[in-house]
Write a protein that holds these residues in place. Structure first.
Motif, PDB file in Angstrom:
ATOM      1  N   ALA A 554      31.351  85.755  64.242  1.00 17.06           N
ATOM      2  CA  ALA A 554      31.302  86.722  65.355  1.00 17.06           C
ATOM      3  C   ALA A 554      30.664  86.116  66.598  1.00 17.06           C
ATOM      4  CB  ALA A 554      30.530  87.960  64.932  1.00 17.06           C
ATOM      5  N   ALA A 555      29.789  85.110  66.403  1.00 19.15           N
ATOM      6  CA  ALA A 555      29.051  84.530  67.537  1.00 19.15           C
ATOM      7  C   ALA A 555      29.862  83.494  68.302  1.00 19.15           C
ATOM      8  CB  ALA A 555      27.769  83.889  67.037  1.00 19.15           C
ATOM      9  N   VAL A 556      30.969  82.999  67.724  1.00 15.97           N
ATOM     10  CA  VAL A 556      31.721  81.904  68.365  1.00 15.97           C
ATOM     11  C   VAL A 556      32.430  82.423  69.607  1.00 15.97           C
ATOM     12  CG1 VAL A 556      33.545  80.181  68.045  1.00 15.97           C
ATOM     13  CG2 VAL A 556      32.078  80.796  66.127  1.00 15.97           C
ATOM     14  N   PRO A 557      32.146  81.820  70.804  1.00 19.95           N
ATOM     15  CA  PRO A 557      32.870  82.267  71.999  1.00 19.95           C
ATOM     16  C   PRO A 557      34.331  81.827  71.919  1.00 19.95           C
ATOM     17  CG  PRO A 557      31.449  80.401  72.529  1.00 19.95           C
ATOM     18  CD  PRO A 557      31.199  80.743  71.094  1.00 19.95           C
ATOM     19  N   VAL A 558      35.231  82.684  72.380  1.00 18.38           N
ATOM     20  CA  VAL A 558      36.665  82.388  72.320  1.00 18.38           C
ATOM     21  C   VAL A 558      37.114  81.950  73.702  1.00 18.38           C
ATOM     22  CG1 VAL A 558      38.944  83.337  71.737  1.00 18.38           C
ATOM     23  CG2 VAL A 558      36.900  84.169  70.565  1.00 18.38           C
ATOM     24  N   ALA A 559      37.962  80.910  73.762  1.00 19.42           N
ATOM     25  CA  ALA A 559      38.422  80.396  75.062  1.00 19.42           C
ATOM     26  C   ALA A 559      39.481  81.329  75.652  1.00 19.42           C
ATOM     27  CB  ALA A 559      38.959  78.980  74.906  1.00 19.42           C
ATOM     28  N   ASP A 560      39.113  82.601  75.805  1.00 16.79           N
ATOM     29  CA  ASP A 560      40.004  83.605  76.386  1.00 16.79           C
ATOM     30  C   ASP A 560      39.132  84.645  77.090  1.00 16.79           C
ATOM     31  OD1 ASP A 560      41.695  85.644  77.055  1.00 16.79           O
ATOM     32  OD2 ASP A 560      42.648  85.804  75.090  1.00 16.79           O
ATOM     33  N   PRO A 561      39.203  84.704  78.433  1.00 16.85           N
ATOM     34  CA  PRO A 561      38.311  85.623  79.162  1.00 16.85           C
ATOM     35  C   PRO A 561      38.545  87.096  78.839  1.00 16.85           C
ATOM     36  CG  PRO A 561      39.887  84.567  80.645  1.00 16.85           C
ATOM     37  CD  PRO A 561      40.045  83.910  79.322  1.00 16.85           C
ATOM     38  N   ARG A 562      39.658  87.413  78.191  1.00 17.59           N
ATOM     39  CA  ARG A 562      39.920  88.814  77.833  1.00 17.59           C
ATOM     40  C   ARG A 562      39.335  89.188  76.463  1.00 17.59           C
ATOM     41  NH1 ARG A 562      43.133  90.515  81.917  1.00 17.59           N
ATOM     42  NH2 ARG A 562      44.549  88.995  82.856  1.00 17.59           N
ATOM     43  N   GLN A 563      38.730  88.200  75.789  1.00 15.45           N
ATOM     44  CA  GLN A 563      38.111  88.480  74.473  1.00 15.45           C
ATOM     45  C   GLN A 563      36.623  88.143  74.502  1.00 15.45           C
ATOM     46  OE1 GLN A 563      40.102  86.906  70.965  1.00 15.45           O
ATOM     47  NE2 GLN A 563      42.013  86.777  72.090  1.00 15.45           N
ATOM     48  N   ARG A 564      35.912  88.659  75.481  1.00 16.09           N
ATOM     49  CA  ARG A 564      34.491  88.336  75.603  1.00 16.09           C
ATOM     50  C   ARG A 564      33.674  89.052  74.540  1.00 16.09           C
ATOM     51  NH1 ARG A 564      33.129  87.745  82.067  1.00 16.09           N
ATOM     52  NH2 ARG A 564      34.529  85.987  82.361  1.00 16.09           N
TER      53      ARG A 564
END
Length: 613
Positions: A554-564
């Motif tokens: 859950a903590a991993v940032p996703v390289a998609d600004p729409r899934q912050r």
């Protein structure tokens, strides 16, 4: 809200004087930072990101640079707009730390080792805000609580070396926020941090920006962090700005080739869904090149670790007796198959690096068995262990620290061959040259020294040295965590290529979940010295069962600004201490097999339910 930018760089050019003449650090850079806005400046090492931020703080001249041209406008509120490039030293002394705060990348170099954390936190408050010692101490405690440091009262009296890397970075962030600056410059503040601590710190910076209206200039090479943080993005390449735009536009419709290549090199969590074997990343130099075939499955076990326990003694009292033990690795068992990769993941202090070092007996395990190719390494005499080390080699996290600065690279790669008396001088020279070819380094580098290479090139030298003795097992301890995204992709592809060609097995230690998903056949998740979940890459990433594994994902940032990620999803609790009294007898690790080969630790070890969700 101001109707003009808080800070504006206009036509900035910075030069560094060298013995070969001036070198341009940045050339004609222009962009604005508005109040309450986060502008992310991205690019690889050497692109000029940090030079731009150091210019705005007027610190670049302390590193041998000079602002050759351009304006650096900064709005000081009631005092009006000034050009920082022309400000005198007295004015800069009042601006630095007070109106413009800076978080540096390496906390150990930005903290003074001879002063306590409390003294360093209160210094700025007393100088800039004129606070009394008591008021400054109270504010310092409040700041440490804000950055979620456990036991803040105790931390104030400690020195930087007594804190972990994540804690030191949080102290640096607290120092930068102490005087509530109008502009916060964050230079790679989360590069060396675990995924959970990184998520907390990103959420913290974002919350403070919303609450105080502080503008943020965020410098990073991690595109997933950009997607999580940015309102606008400035992409830099070799000292020039190549693209600028809103974060969604940069990710969904990049116009410059370099931006597209940068995004392609980012391993994204979930990309490997449905695939059974590791797969290389596409990078700029690939073009239409055929990527390495997948690494086949194997049932032959090369390394079999059974119930390994490693503890460190804590000395205390007048007679320096053992008063407690650090339970670094507790009852750990796993297998690495021939030609395959097992990754160990977890946060700092979970015991994954100690686990790797214990396998090599660089750290002596207290108990357990380590079977390599049918022989128990734990029983080996020093002579036998030395012979066994030919079969297993290590690639460390920091290649600069693991290479000798006074030796030529060719000598360093040849050193293992010399130690084991392999070949004569010309055969060794020939083998070293072939190893350089294999890790894609030009032979002209053979006579260079480590300081003449970039981080990625140094890491390749470290890999070449590890390959010199044709080992069966390579332990890679955070081998790519400090590298730029495109260099990281090249080094990962290189490791996978070598594995495919030479059949090398790997124990890959990392805290980067997206990288682990890309390179692994098997994954073990560690927490407080124990493996809490282990299984195939697919089962761990597509069907995580343990609460800790889920919280890590859950903590991993996703390289998609729409899934912050939202801060409420990241309500982490501090990790319990692994230090126990001398007479403490821990329970055995008992696992439940939830699917074939997918094991989950039973029982409540520590406070695992780390999210409120």
């Amino acid at each position: 809200m101001l109707d003009h930018p808080l800070a504006a760089l206009k036509g900035l050019r910075v030069e560094f004087q060298t013995k070969d003449g001036p070198v341009v650090g940045v050339e004609d850079i222009s962009f604005d930072i508005n109040p309450g806005e986060t502008v992310c400046v991205v690019g690889e090492s050497g692109s000029g990101k940090s030079v731009s931020s150091l210019s705005l703080m007027r610190l670049v001249e302390f590193g041998g640079g000079e602002i050759a041209d351009g304006q650096l406008l900064f709005d000081r509120g009631a005092q009006g707009i000034i050009d920082v490039a022309k400000a005198d030293d007295d004015m800069m002394a009042t601006i630095r730390g007070n109106e413009i705060g800076m978080i540096f990348q390496e906390p150990m170099t930005s903290l003074n080792p001879v002063f306590t954390v409390g003294r360093q936190l209160t210094e700025g408050l007393r100088v800039h805000k004129g606070m009394t010692k008591e008021a400054a101490t109270e504010r310092a405690l409040e700041l440490l609580r804000q950055v979620r440091i456990p036991e803040p009262e105790r931390r104030l009296t400690q020195y930087p070396h007594e804190l972990s890397g994540g804690m030191r970075q949080r102290v640096v962030i607290a120092m930068a926020l102490a005087c509530e600056p109008r502009l916060l410059i964050a230079d790679e503040p989360t590069t060396a941090l675990d995924v959970t601590i990184q998520a907390e710190i990103l959420a913290l910076i974002d919350r403070l920006k919303r609450e105080t209206g502080t503008a943020v200039m965020f410098i990073t090479h991690d595109m997933a962090v950009v997607a999580q943080m940015a309102d606008r993005v400035v992409v830099m390449f070799r000292g020039n700005k190549v693209e600028e735009g809103p974060v969604e536009q940069i990710f969904e419709a990049p116009t410059h080739d370099y931006t597209r290549a940068l995004l392609a090199a980012v391993p994204k969590l979930g990309e490997m869904r449905g695939k059974t074997a590791p797969e290389p990343l596409r990078i700029m130099s690939d073009g239409d090149r055929e990527l390495t075939p997948v690494i086949p499955k194997s049932d032959e076990v090369l390394l079999d670790v059974k119930n390994m326990t490693t503890r460190f003694e804590v000395k205390g009292g007048f007679f320096r007796r053992t008063v407690a033990n650090v339970h670094a690795v507790e009852d750990v068992s796993f297998q690495v198959r021939s030609g395959q990769t097992l990754s160990l993941v977890g946060e700092s202090g979970c015991g994954k690096s100690t686990c790797g070092r214990s396998v090599l007996r660089l750290v002596e395990p207290l108990s357990g068995e380590i079977w390599l190719d049918g022989k128990n390494v734990v029983d080996f005499s020093p002579t036998k262990l030395r012979a066994a080390r030919r079969e297993m080699q290590m690639v460390f996290q920091d290649p600069f620290a693991s290479l000798n600065p006074q030796m030529r690279l060719s000598d360093q790669v040849a050193e293992p061959l010399l130690n084991y008396d392999i070949g004569d001088a010309s055969e060794r020279a020939d083998r070293v040259a072939r190893l350089f070819d294999r890790v894609e380094l030009p032979r002209s580098f053979l006579n260079r020294y480590p300081h003449e290479l970039s981080g990625g090139q140094r890491q390749r030298v470290a890999i070449a040295r590890a390959l010199a003795l044709n080992p069966k097992l390579i332990i890679a301890d955070e081998a790519v965590s400090a590298l730029d995204v495109s260099v990281q992709a090249q080094v990962l592809n290189l490791l996978m290529e070598l594995q495919s060609e030479l059949g090398i097995s790997m124990l890959f230690i990392s805290h980067d979940m997206a990288v682990v998903e890309r390179v692994s056949h098997q994954v073990g998740v560690m927490y407080l010295g124990r493996i809490v979940e282990i299984g195939s890459r697919q089962s761990i990433f597509e069907d995580p069962r343990h609460p800790y594994t889920k919280s890590l994902m859950a903590a991993v940032p996703v390289a998609d600004p729409r899934q912050r990620k939202l801060e409420k999803d990241l309500n982490f609790k501090p990790i319990p201490s692994p230090i126990f009294p001398v007479d403490h007898v821990p329970e055995r690790s008992v696992y439940e097999e939830v699917a074939p080969g997918h094991m989950v630790l039973k029982g409540n070890w520590g406070d695992f339910d780390r999210t409120d969700g």
